[in-house]
Design an enzyme around this catalytic site. Structure first.
Site, PDB file in Angstrom:
ATOM      1  N   HIS A 191       0.816  -1.223   0.000  1.00  0.00           N
ATOM      2  CA  HIS A 191       0.000   0.000   0.000  1.00  0.00           C
ATOM      3  C   HIS A 191       0.853   1.277   0.000  1.00  0.00           C
ATOM      4  O   HIS A 191       0.412   2.313  -0.473  1.00  0.00           O
ATOM      5  CB  HIS A 191      -1.003   0.001   1.165  1.00  0.00           C
ATOM      6  CG  HIS A 191      -0.396   0.218   2.508  1.00  0.00           C
ATOM      7  ND1 HIS A 191       0.132  -0.809   3.263  1.00  0.00           N
ATOM      8  CD2 HIS A 191      -0.225   1.342   3.244  1.00  0.00           C
ATOM      9  CE1 HIS A 191       0.594  -0.321   4.393  1.00  0.00           C
ATOM     10  NE2 HIS A 191       0.396   0.978   4.414  1.00  0.00           N
ATOM     11  N   ASP A 192       2.085   1.192   0.525  1.00  0.00           N
ATOM     12  CA  ASP A 192       2.952   2.377   0.566  1.00  0.00           C
ATOM     13  C   ASP A 192       4.032   2.356  -0.507  1.00  0.00           C
ATOM     14  O   ASP A 192       5.036   3.064  -0.374  1.00  0.00           O
ATOM     15  CB  ASP A 192       3.609   2.486   1.953  1.00  0.00           C
ATOM     16  CG  ASP A 192       2.728   3.240   2.939  1.00  0.00           C
ATOM     17  OD1 ASP A 192       1.822   3.983   2.489  1.00  0.00           O
ATOM     18  OD2 ASP A 192       2.941   3.098   4.161  1.00  0.00           O
ATOM     19  N   LYS A 195       5.999   5.358  -1.758  1.00  0.00           N
ATOM     20  CA  LYS A 195       7.039   6.035  -0.964  1.00  0.00           C
ATOM     21  C   LYS A 195       8.409   5.922  -1.606  1.00  0.00           C
ATOM     22  O   LYS A 195       9.320   6.660  -1.230  1.00  0.00           O
ATOM     23  CB  LYS A 195       7.055   5.474   0.461  1.00  0.00           C
ATOM     24  CG  LYS A 195       5.882   5.977   1.279  1.00  0.00           C
ATOM     25  CD  LYS A 195       6.059   5.733   2.753  1.00  0.00           C
ATOM     26  CE  LYS A 195       4.912   6.398   3.520  1.00  0.00           C
ATOM     27  NZ  LYS A 195       4.890   5.966   4.911  1.00  0.00           N
ATOM     28  N   HIS A 220       2.226  10.090  -2.201  1.00  0.00           N
ATOM     29  CA  HIS A 220       2.627   8.675  -2.310  1.00  0.00           C
ATOM     30  C   HIS A 220       1.482   7.739  -2.707  1.00  0.00           C
ATOM     31  O   HIS A 220       1.737   6.769  -3.428  1.00  0.00           O
ATOM     32  CB  HIS A 220       3.391   8.186  -1.068  1.00  0.00           C
ATOM     33  CG  HIS A 220       2.538   7.816   0.101  1.00  0.00           C
ATOM     34  ND1 HIS A 220       2.132   8.716   1.037  1.00  0.00           N
ATOM     35  CD2 HIS A 220       1.999   6.619   0.471  1.00  0.00           C
ATOM     36  CE1 HIS A 220       1.389   8.104   1.935  1.00  0.00           C
ATOM     37  NE2 HIS A 220       1.283   6.835   1.622  1.00  0.00           N
ATOM     38  N   HIS A 244      -5.871   4.615   0.234  1.00  0.00           N
ATOM     39  CA  HIS A 244      -5.700   4.179   1.627  1.00  0.00           C
ATOM     40  C   HIS A 244      -5.559   5.332   2.627  1.00  0.00           C
ATOM     41  O   HIS A 244      -5.628   5.115   3.832  1.00  0.00           O
ATOM     42  CB  HIS A 244      -4.550   3.164   1.773  1.00  0.00           C
ATOM     43  CG  HIS A 244      -3.169   3.738   1.711  1.00  0.00           C
ATOM     44  ND1 HIS A 244      -2.523   3.985   0.523  1.00  0.00           N
ATOM     45  CD2 HIS A 244      -2.310   4.111   2.685  1.00  0.00           C
ATOM     46  CE1 HIS A 244      -1.316   4.477   0.775  1.00  0.00           C
ATOM     47  NE2 HIS A 244      -1.166   4.572   2.084  1.00  0.00           N
ATOM     48  N   HIS A 245      -5.377   6.584   2.120  1.00  0.00           N
ATOM     49  CA  HIS A 245      -5.385   7.742   3.045  1.00  0.00           C
ATOM     50  C   HIS A 245      -6.650   8.581   2.893  1.00  0.00           C
ATOM     51  O   HIS A 245      -6.742   9.670   3.465  1.00  0.00           O
ATOM     52  CB  HIS A 245      -4.151   8.620   2.839  1.00  0.00           C
ATOM     53  CG  HIS A 245      -2.913   8.034   3.447  1.00  0.00           C
ATOM     54  ND1 HIS A 245      -2.674   8.020   4.807  1.00  0.00           N
ATOM     55  CD2 HIS A 245      -1.860   7.403   2.880  1.00  0.00           C
ATOM     56  CE1 HIS A 245      -1.520   7.424   5.051  1.00  0.00           C
ATOM     57  NE2 HIS A 245      -1.002   7.018   3.894  1.00  0.00           N
ATOM     58  N   ASP A 273      -4.006   0.597   8.838  1.00  0.00           N
ATOM     59  CA  ASP A 273      -2.837   1.477   8.730  1.00  0.00           C
ATOM     60  C   ASP A 273      -2.689   2.332   9.987  1.00  0.00           C
ATOM     61  O   ASP A 273      -1.607   2.455  10.568  1.00  0.00           O
ATOM     62  CB  ASP A 273      -3.025   2.363   7.477  1.00  0.00           C
ATOM     63  CG  ASP A 273      -1.768   3.108   7.076  1.00  0.00           C
ATOM     64  OD1 ASP A 273      -0.681   2.775   7.579  1.00  0.00           O
ATOM     65  OD2 ASP A 273      -1.873   4.033   6.244  1.00  0.00           O
TER      66      ASP A 273
END
Ligand SMILES: [Fe+2]
Length: 325
Positions: A191-192, A195, A220, A244-245, A273
Site C-alpha cells: 500500500h505504501d 514512498k 505517495h 488508503h489515506h 494502517d
C-alpha cells in the site's frame, strides 16, 4: 507433478446421493485412496483439520450452509483445496458465480457417471495445483516490492506486512469473500509502494516536516497507484493504494473521496494502517501503543472511519485478543 492416488472429501447430506457418488468413484478408473463423507459443512471443516485432502466434492445445499457462502467458508478454512461443486441445481449463473468464488468445477448430479466424475476430479486437482503455483509466484513478486520499500525506509520496515495482516484479519472478521480477503492482504503488502518516489531523507528524518515535504508525502498514494496501475491484478489493488489515506468523511487525501466513493478494501486498509502506525515507533515520535490506537479509531467511528469496520477491528483486538506480530 501428478499425484498417484487422491484423498477426497465428499460433503453430501442426502444418503442416497452419497451412496451413488461412492459407487461411481469405486467403479471408476481413477484411483481414490481415501473417501471421507461429511453430512454437514461443520463436519467437513473438522475433517479438513484432521486429514489432508486433494479435493472436495461439495453439495451447495447442506443443513448448516446454503449457496455460495458454502464455498466461501470451505475455502476460508482450506484455501488450497480443489473445490468441485456437485449439485442438483442447474442454475448457470450460480455455476459461474461458484467459479468466481474459487470452485474448480460445477457438476450436475444427474449428468455424471463414474469416469466423468473421476476425470473431473483429476483435472480439478491439476488446475488447482497450477493456480497455487501461479499464486505463489504472484505473492513472491509482491513481497519483493514490499522488500524494496522496506529497504529504503528502515524506520518503518515491516509496516506494510503488519498492516496487511491486520487488514486481512479485519476482513475475515467481516466475513468478506475469500478472494476479497486475499486481495486486501496483497494490497496491504504494497500500500505504501509510492514512498519509493519520496527522498529517503524525508521519510526517515526525525522532527516535523516542512509544508513542501508534507505535500510531497501526500503524493505517495497517487505515485503508488501509478506504479502498479498496469498490472492486471484480479483485485482493485491500484485503487486500494490510491485510496488508503482517504477518509470516510471526505477529509483524506489525495482526492478527498467520501463514504462509499472509497472502496471497501481501502477503508479496511485505512483502519489497519492507523492501528499499526500508532502502535509503532516512528523517527519523529515514540509509539503511542495499541490501546491508544484502538481508542482513537473508536473516537473516529463513523467520522474518519466506517463504523462497521471500526466495530470489527475493536472486536478483533479487544475481545478476540488479536496480536500484531
Ligand atoms: Fe501510506
Amino acid at each position: 507433478m501428478i499425484k498417484e492416488r487422491l484423498n477426497i472429501l465428499l460433503v453430501e447430506d442426502n444418503p442416497g446421493d452419497a451412496r451413488l457418488i461412492r459407487e461411481y468413484l469405486t467403479e471408476a478408473a481413477e484411483p481414490i485412496d481415501k473417501l471421507v463423507l461429511a453430512k454437514r459443512l461443520s463436519e467437513a471443516i473438522d475433517a479438513l483439520s484432521a486429514h489432508a485432502f486433494d479435493a472436495v466434492l461439495l453439495d451447495l445445499s447442506l443443513p448448516d450452509s446454503k449457496g455460495l457462502d458454502t464455498i466461501n467458508r470451505m475455502r476460508s478454512s482450506s484455501p488450497e483445496l480443489a473445490v468441485i461443486i456437485l449439485t442438483g441445481n442447474k442454475d448457470e449463473q450460480l455455476a459461474l458465480d461458484a467459479v468466481h468464488y474459487g470452485a474448480q468445477d460445477y457438476l450436475i448430479k444427474d449428468d455424471i457417471n463414474g469416469n466423468l466424475l473421476s476425470r473431473a476430479i483429476r483435472y480439478a486437482v491439476e488446475r488447482q495445483s497450477y493456480v497455487k503455483l501461479q499464486h505463489n509466484i504472484l505473492v513472491q513478486a509482491i513481497e519483493m516490492m514490499t522488500f524494496i520499500v522496506d529497504k529504503r525506509d528502515p524506520y518503518t520496515a515491516g509496516h506494510q506486512k503488519r498492516v496487511a495482516d491486520i487488514a486481512k484479519a479485519i476482513a475475515q472478521e467481516m466475513a468478506c469473500p475469500q478472494t476479497v480477503i486475499e486481495g486486501i492482504h496483497l494490497g496491504g503488502l504494497i500500500h505504501d509502494i509510492g514512498k519509493i518516489s519520496i527522498p529517503a531523507e524525508i521519510l526517515s528524518r526525525p522532527g516535523s516536516l516542512t509544508e513542501v515535504e508534507w505535500l510531497l508525502i501526500q503524493e505517495h498514494p497517487r505515485e503508488g497507484s501509478d506504479i502498479i496501475r498496469n498490472i492486471q491484478f484480479p483485485w482493485p489493488v491500484a485503487d486500494m493504494v490510491m485510496q488508503h489515506h482517504e477518509r470516510h468523511d471526505g477529509s483524506g487525501y489525495p482526492n478527498g473521496l467520501k463514504g462509499d466513493e472509497i472502496i471497501l478494501e481501502a477503508q479496511i486498509l485505512a483502519v489497519a494502517d492507523v492501528i499499526e502506525a500508532m502502535s509503532s515507533h516512528r523517527p519523529y515520535r515514540p509509539a503511542r501503543g495499541l490501546d491508544a490506537a484502538l481508542n482513537e479509531i473508536e473516537r473516529q467511528r463513523g467520522k474518519l472511519f466506517k463504523a462497521d469496520i471500526v466495530d470489527m477491528a475493536l472486536r478483533l483486538f479487544r475481545e478476540k485478543g488479536f496480536v500484531i506480530d
